[in-house]
Design an enzyme around this catalytic site. Structure first.
Site, PDB file in Angstrom:
ATOM      1  N   HIS A 248       0.826  -1.219   0.000  1.00 10.42           N
ATOM      2  CA  HIS A 248       0.000   0.000   0.000  1.00 10.42           C
ATOM      3  C   HIS A 248       0.863   1.274   0.000  1.00 10.42           C
ATOM      4  O   HIS A 248       0.851   2.056  -0.945  1.00 10.42           O
ATOM      5  CB  HIS A 248      -0.891   0.039   1.245  1.00 10.42           C
ATOM      6  CG  HIS A 248      -1.773  -1.149   1.440  1.00 10.42           C
ATOM      7  ND1 HIS A 248      -2.752  -1.501   0.550  1.00 10.42           N
ATOM      8  CD2 HIS A 248      -1.847  -2.053   2.458  1.00 10.42           C
ATOM      9  CE1 HIS A 248      -3.393  -2.566   0.996  1.00 10.42           C
ATOM     10  NE2 HIS A 248      -2.858  -2.927   2.160  1.00 10.42           N
TER      11      HIS A 248
HETATM   12  C1  BDR Z   1      -3.370   1.641   4.820  1.00  9.74           C
HETATM   13  O1  BDR Z   1      -3.807   1.469   6.176  1.00  9.74           O
HETATM   14  C2  BDR Z   1      -2.695   1.218   7.010  1.00  9.74           C
HETATM   15  O2  BDR Z   1      -2.942   0.104   7.800  1.00  9.74           O
HETATM   16  C3  BDR Z   1      -1.525   0.966   6.094  1.00  9.74           C
HETATM   17  O3  BDR Z   1      -0.323   1.427   6.690  1.00  9.74           O
HETATM   18  C4  BDR Z   1      -1.870   1.735   4.861  1.00  9.74           C
HETATM   19  O4  BDR Z   1      -1.480   3.093   4.998  1.00  9.74           O
HETATM   20  C5  BDR Z   1      -3.911   0.491   3.991  1.00  9.74           C
HETATM   21  O5  BDR Z   1      -5.309   0.473   4.017  1.00  9.74           O
END
Ligand code: BDR
Ligand code: CA
Length: 326
Positions: A248
């Site tokens: 992500h």
């Molecule tokens: C996002 O949510 C967080 O848990 C991760 O770091 C990322 O930024 C993914 O949905």
């Protein structure tokens, strides 16, 4: 397909350090260390304070404690911090990997003040990379109302446009954890705003072969991040059916740096559901009466919503993150 930053661009990173945030930090240090001019920690995966401490320790591992780190907003714009995501990132946010304590300290100013100062200092050379709930960036827009139009732009990881959410059936975590903050940021008058949602981040993953190479080729920071991914793999493996984890936050960082090519994107408005309904935090393209109006009262901001990037994204992220000095 999207506006890219130039070699002159400098970056402010807003994070909730976090396992994938840690990889994004390693990647930025490997690819744009001299251009990373400030980091703020906002509550999300862990509290802002815990995220800030993790960030300091990561920078310590990379010999990069000269980069200012500031404490960001703790509670979302509405309501209270919910305790984070220990089931995903571990109670400490870094999958239980012991990071050496560093002498480095947070800067005296908070992250809103740091960001405001960086806007003064760098103006349109400054690009914001937001990989956490958007509380701190939203607050900075309150304090410096013309901030959005004075900087180069913003690239943020968040949202789920054509796919289900990851924290509710509708909403992605960064947006859902502060839907009002996200709506405020999406309504601001940015020159460029690039949203990197689950639609694309779920498609690009690290597998154990990537983390093995990260540990082999990289320095102490890369090795710590490689170890953290075991917890991330544990969380994602049951859902994905393979030992892998999506990239992500690193993907948002790599798109901002211009290292990963955007090959498919929407260019449209993007809104956030801020209603008290099960769909709160959903990102969608058509405006509704519950939508936060644009900050200039009229013009609607066109958002680049990334749906596809080059197939080599994971390899590029690996290469960048493994470049931190030993
Ligand atoms: C996002 O949510 C967080 O848990 C991760 O770091 C990322 O930024 C993914 O949905
Ligand atoms: Ca994050």
């Amino acid at each position: 397909m999207t506006d890219t930053t130039t070699p002159d661009t400098v970056f402010y990173l807003d994070c909730d350090t976090g396992i994938d945030d840690s990889l994004a930090i390693a990647y930025l240090l490997g690819t744009a260390r001299d251009r990373l001019v400030g980091i703020g920690a906002t509550s999300g995966n862990v509290s802002a304070a815990a995220g800030a401490e993790n960030t300091l320790r990561l920078l310590g591992l990379a010999g990069a404690t000269g980069i200012p780190v500031a404490l960001g907003e703790h509670h979302p714009r509405r309501g209270e911090f919910d305790g984070g995501a220990p089931h995903v990132h571990g109670a400490d946010g870094v999958g239980g990997v012991a990071l050496p304590v560093t002498d480095a300290r947070l800067v005296a100013e908070d992250a809103v003040e740091l960001l405001a100062d960086l806007v003064e200092r760098h103006g349109e050379r400054l690009h914001i990379i937001a990989i956490a709930p958007l509380t701190t960036v939203a607050r900075a827009l309150d304090v410096v109302p013309d901030l959005a139009s004075r900087v180069d732009g913003i690239t943020l990881m968040g949202g789920a446009v054509t796919v289900p959410g990851n924290i509710t059936p509708f909403a992605e975590a960064n947006i859902a954890n502060d839907a009002d903050g996200a709506a405020h940021v999406l309504a601001a008058d940015w020159h460029t705003i690039t949203v990197v949602p689950l639609d694309v981040t779920m498609q690009h993953r690290f597998e154990p072969r990537h983390t093995a190479r990260l540990a082999r080729d990289g320095g102490p920071l890369a090795q710590a991040v490689s170890a953290m991914f075991e917890a991330y793999f544990d969380f994602y493996e049951p859902g994905l059916g393979v030992r892998a984890a999506p990239l992500h936050d690193p993907l948002a960082a790599a798109i901002a740096v211009g290292d990963v090519a955007v090959v498919d994107a929407l260019h449209d408005e993007l809104h956030v559901d801020v209603t008290d309904s099960p769909e709160r935090g959903r990102t969608f393209r058509a405006a509704s009466p519950a939508t936060v109006p644009p900050s200039d009262g009229g013009r609607r901001t066109t958002v680049t919503t990334v749906l596809g990037v080059g197939d080599d994204a994971a390899d590029r992220i690996l290469r960048g993150a493994a470049s931190d000095p030993r």
